[in-house]
Design a protein around this motif. Structure first.
Motif, PDB file in Angstrom:
ATOM      1  N   GLY A 125    -164.909 -59.267   5.834  1.00  0.00           N
ATOM      2  CA  GLY A 125    -166.029 -60.018   5.526  1.00  0.00           C
ATOM      3  C   GLY A 125    -165.329 -60.885   4.948  1.00  0.00           C
ATOM      4  O   GLY A 125    -165.580 -62.558   4.518  1.00  0.00           O
ATOM      5  N   TYR A 126    -164.740 -60.784   3.255  1.00  0.00           N
ATOM      6  CA  TYR A 126    -164.274 -61.841   2.983  1.00  0.00           C
ATOM      7  C   TYR A 126    -162.886 -62.627   3.240  1.00  0.00           C
ATOM      8  O   TYR A 126    -162.713 -63.601   2.479  1.00  0.00           O
ATOM      9  CB  TYR A 126    -163.258 -60.738   1.467  1.00  0.00           C
ATOM     10  N   SER A 128    -161.650 -65.074   6.036  1.00  0.00           N
ATOM     11  CA  SER A 128    -162.011 -66.564   6.652  1.00  0.00           C
ATOM     12  C   SER A 128    -161.070 -65.825   8.369  1.00  0.00           C
ATOM     13  O   SER A 128    -161.007 -65.436   8.498  1.00  0.00           O
ATOM     14  CB  SER A 128    -161.155 -67.622   6.326  1.00  0.00           C
ATOM     15  N   ALA A 163    -164.830 -70.535   8.335  1.00  0.00           N
ATOM     16  CA  ALA A 163    -165.338 -70.029   7.233  1.00  0.00           C
ATOM     17  C   ALA A 163    -165.530 -68.817   7.110  1.00  0.00           C
ATOM     18  O   ALA A 163    -164.959 -68.042   7.967  1.00  0.00           O
ATOM     19  CB  ALA A 163    -166.592 -70.288   8.560  1.00  0.00           C
ATOM     20  N   ARG A 166    -167.809 -62.928   6.739  1.00  0.00           N
ATOM     21  CA  ARG A 166    -169.072 -62.235   6.866  1.00  0.00           C
ATOM     22  C   ARG A 166    -170.167 -63.028   6.668  1.00  0.00           C
ATOM     23  O   ARG A 166    -171.596 -62.547   7.115  1.00  0.00           O
ATOM     24  CB  ARG A 166    -168.960 -61.736   5.022  1.00  0.00           C
ATOM     25  N   ARG A 167    -170.060 -64.429   7.167  1.00  0.00           N
ATOM     26  CA  ARG A 167    -171.285 -65.038   7.022  1.00  0.00           C
ATOM     27  C   ARG A 167    -171.729 -65.231   9.025  1.00  0.00           C
ATOM     28  O   ARG A 167    -172.732 -65.798   9.249  1.00  0.00           O
ATOM     29  CB  ARG A 167    -171.173 -67.104   6.548  1.00  0.00           C
ATOM     30  N   SER A 169    -172.543 -64.419  12.343  1.00  0.00           N
ATOM     31  CA  SER A 169    -173.806 -63.239  13.336  1.00  0.00           C
ATOM     32  C   SER A 169    -172.880 -62.331  13.639  1.00  0.00           C
ATOM     33  O   SER A 169    -171.409 -61.864  14.141  1.00  0.00           O
ATOM     34  CB  SER A 169    -174.475 -64.310  14.803  1.00  0.00           C
ATOM     35  N   ARG A 173    -168.679 -62.180  15.457  1.00  0.00           N
ATOM     36  CA  ARG A 173    -167.978 -61.152  15.092  1.00  0.00           C
ATOM     37  C   ARG A 173    -166.898 -60.617  16.410  1.00  0.00           C
ATOM     38  O   ARG A 173    -166.482 -60.016  16.172  1.00  0.00           O
ATOM     39  CB  ARG A 173    -168.340 -59.928  13.711  1.00  0.00           C
TER      40      ARG A 173
END
Lengths: 246, 227, 58, 248
Positions: A125-126, A128, A163, A166-167, A169, A173
């Motif tokens: 998640g952390y 990009s 981006a 973790r943002r 959907s 992913r």
């Protein structure tokens, strides 16, 4: 046949193991010039989960250019089978060969050629989107056939490169995980329920990827319930679970 | 057809862990706060008598470092296990021992090194004389690789288990005892003016031993738990 | 040679000597009995579970 | 020759072998215990310094030796299981742990019971007692890891790794505790130097040590049989065994 160390003894013929060998011999695909010897050969595979025997006596002979769809009831052991084929989990019995090389847990020969997709997309998640793809590609040791940006474009994530992952959907992913398959030229694909969380466009993307992969002479082993719209010449079906539940 | 040597994969693992630690640097401060609180509990418990504290301070710092390690160690593998990237570590054709060594190195840089710096600062603020302070810091520097390496092994053994943090502490603390003994005896002897080369060589020897042996054990532990 | 009471007195250390021997007896006997009982219990549960028609692989 | 040894790597053969051998070992250890206890408690003269309290040595020293020996057996069984993928290795390693922990606890308890009259306190930071205490922590850590992992096979493999790392750490821990502790009591018996005990005291001690070792071997075989039944409960031969005649 007791599930002891791999292949110490031939199983007794009287054992009522249902023979799961596919009836039809694998068709020679049009595209690849006819490597009829099976690339991935599993014989009498057995799998334990805790003290429960999930399956045993499982045989699979898959050749290049084929797409094997694994179907079966929940809990039949589809994920366990895929983990064994990927060399992630040890089989409780039986033998597995990739291109003629015997595979114990931790075989480099298989890993060099493998691209694996599990239940979890494996995205940090952390980091990009681009950093994730770059990390997983360098970890897999396979040669990229295109630039990462092209791979992201192919799966529809071109503008999300920077981006944080973790943002994304769940569907995005999954697309990021699929970008690795497009980016790397791995001859063996093993996918566990790749169509989950994907919209209709995503499903078509996967079907297209699988078709191109098979035409290039690659082998794919996919577990999914959705019917796969791929050319019948390449598709093979592996029934699971139902015939085992005695 | 090899898409990059083992070194590129190793650099990728190290870079990714450091980048992730940098992206969540807010969380990296938490073990440091725990460490500071633990160190300052002891003067409150023992009483403000300055000279008794001066003798005990190095040992307090060592114990606090050990306890703080068990806080940062579980998520060496826990986060990867949760998001599924741990499978890709095991699926890499490159030697898993090298990759887990990189993870231990990343943990040492983000988990252990800040503790050393902060420990030195706390002792300097407290007015520990320089010779003892140098012995304490050198001891921590030489001994801390063992803490990260054995800790990463325990983290691999307990990945994904309920109550893994407590179990990790139960597995690591007995193996930390030699480092604790040599580190604290170095600081104590330094305070008395006794030369401390012996302890430093022993600590360095332990670190080299851990450096060469634990990566293979950690790789075997991961294979055992991922199965 | 030594009288019985002298023997049990153990030269004044009776409590320490006999308690350590008693403790040893307890630990060793428990280590012998518990596995044997567990094995019998395992065989019995597995025996009944099989007759119960639970699916067991060939 | 390797073929014969290989036969024991398969659980059914090992189970049959264990079932046949353990009664004999129990018998032999019972005899040795009888001889050792008689020798130690009655035949051996009292120590000129410690008087009768030295007789605790006949429990303390054998269990201390055995606690270390069992960890070596556990680590080597684990190594066999991990390196040659022999399932029996993992099973034997798992069976060792509770035994090792019991002997370590016994050594600690009798050590402090022996220390009370001699040193006046229940616990003394003696080097060997301290490393015995840390060995107990290693055993408890191993057993905690085994119980935390549900899948028996993964637990056994992870345990094997921990045991191997542990066995490398034991000499380091022992040396560092020696370094740390100033209060020394020379080891009463080391194979190299002259035993500091009279021969009539020494024979019962070796007798008791042998008694402990054969008892350990016998109980290990029984515990291994239990683990085999649990590891192999889905197999054919266990099913026949469970429904066979000799289930009493």
């Amino acid at each position: 046949m007791s599930a002891r160390g791999p292949a110490l003894r031939r199983p007794r013929p009287s054992s009522p193991t249902p023979d799961l060998r596919p009836a039809t011999p694998s068709l020679k695909t049009v595209t690849n010039p006819g490597s009829s010897a099976p690339a991935l050969l599993a014989r009498d595979l057995a799998c334990m989960r805790g003290d429960e025997l999930i399956f045993d006596g499982l045989c699979l002979a898959a050749s290049a250019g084929e797409i094997w769809q694994i179907v079966g009831a929940n809990g039949a052991g589809k994920t366990s089978l895929l983990k064994i084929l990927a060399g992630l989990a040890p089989a409780a019995g039986g033998s597995l060969r990739w291109r003629g090389v015997e595979i114990g847990v931790g075989a480099e020969a298989l890993r060099q050629d493998l691209c694996y997709l599990g239940h979890l997309p494996g995205i940090t998640g952390y980091l990009s989107v681009a950093e994730n793809l770059d990390y997983l590609a360098r970890l897999s040791g396979a040669t990229p056939v295109m630039r990462p940006a092209e791979a992201l474009l192919a799966v529809g994530l071109a503008e999300l490169g920077a981006a944080p992952a973790r943002r994304l959907s769940a569907g995005q992913r999954q697309r990021l995980a699929l970008a690795r398959f497009v980016l790397l030229a791995s001859p063996l694909w093993i996918m566990d329920e790749p169509l989950t969380a994907l919209d209709q466009a995503g499903r078509e993307l996967v079907e297209q990827m699988l078709t191109d992969h098979a035409r290039r002479g690659g082998l794919a082993v996919v577990s999914t319930h959705h019917p796969l719209a791929v050319p019948a010449a390449h598709l093979r079906r592996f029934e699971f679970g139902a015939s085992l539940a005695a | 057809m090899s898409g990059g040597t083992a070194l590129t994969a190793a650099r990728a693992v190290l870079g990714r862990d450091l980048l992730r630690a940098w992206r969540r640097r807010g969380e990296i401060v938490q073990p440091l706060v725990f460490f500071t609180i633990t160190v300052y509990l002891f003067p409150l418990a023992i009483g403000p008598a300055h000279d008794t504290l001066r003798v005990l301070l190095p040992s307090i710092v060592w114990v606090a470092v050990l306890l703080s390690m068990t806080l940062t160690l579980p998520d060496v593998f826990a986060a990867d296990h949760a998001d599924g990237s741990l499978d890709h570590l095991a699926l890499s054709p490159h030697p898993l021992a090298l990759l887990v060594l990189m993870k231990a190195g990343a943990h040492w840089l983000t988990g252990a090194a800040p503790l050393l710096v902060l420990g030195g600062l706390l002792c300097a603020v407290f007015g520990l004389e320089t010779y003892t302070l140098r012995a304490l810091l050198l001891g921590l520097l030489l001994g801390s690789p063992v803490l990260s390496l054995i800790g990463t092994l325990a983290s691999a053994l307990t990945v994904g288990l309920r109550g893994g943090t407590l179990l990790l502490a139960l597995l690591t603390l007995p193996m930390y005892i030699p480092v604790l003994i040599f580190g604290t005896s170095a600081a104590r002897n330094a305070a008395l003016g006794i030369p401390v080369q012996a302890e430093m060589y022993l600590l360095a020897g332990l670190s080299v031993l851990a450096l060469t042996l634990t990566p293979w054990a950690t790789a075997a532990a991961l294979r055992a738990r991922l199965g | 040679m030594k009288s019985l009471t002298e023997f049990f007195a153990m030269g004044g250390y009776a409590t320490y000597v006999w308690s350590s021997y008693a403790l040893a007896a307890v630990v060793l006997i428990w280590n012998v009995v518990q596995p044997l009982r567990r094995e019998r219990q395992l065989l019995r549960t597995m025996g009944s579970r099989v007759q119960g028609g639970r699916r067991v692989a060939p | 020759m390797f073929e014969r040894f290989h036969k024991f790597a398969s659980p059914p053969h090992f189970h049959a072998f264990a079932r046949m051998l353990s009664p004999w070992l129990f018998g032999v250890s019972a005899l040795l215990f009888a001889a050792g206890l008689f020798g130690g408690l009655v035949y051996a003269p009292a120590d000129y310094q410690q008087g009768e309290s030295f007789r605790i040595i006949y429990i303390h020293v054998p269990s201390a030796w055995l606690s270390m020996f069992v960890y070596m057996v556990m680590a080597s069984a684990g190594a066999v299981g991990l390196i040659w993928k022999v399932k029996m290795g993992d099973i034997v390693a798992r069976a060792c742990a509770p035994l090792g922990a019991s002997f370590t606890f016994l050594a600690l308890a009798t050590g402090s019971l022996w220390g009370k009259p001699m040193w006046g306190t229940w616990w003394v930071w003696d080097a060997r007692l301290t490393s015995e205490l840390i060995l107990l922590f290693l055993y408890l850590g191993y057993m905690a890891l085994q119980s935390a992992i549900e899948d028996r096979r993964a637990a056994a493999r992870a345990g094997a790794v921990l045991a191997i790392v542990g066995v490398v750490n034991i000499p380091i821990i022992h040396y560092s505790v020696e370094w740390w502790s100033t209060l020394h009591q020379g080891a009463t018996i080391t194979k190299l130097d002259r035993p500091s005990m009279d021969i009539s005291m020494l024979i019962p001690l070796l007798g008791m040590t042998l008694a402990f070792k054969t008892l350990f071997a016998a109980v290990l075989l029984v515990r291994t049989r239990c683990e085999i039944l649990e590891f192999e409960q889905h197999t054919n031969w266990v099913r026949e065994l469970a429904t066979g005649p000799e289930v009493r």
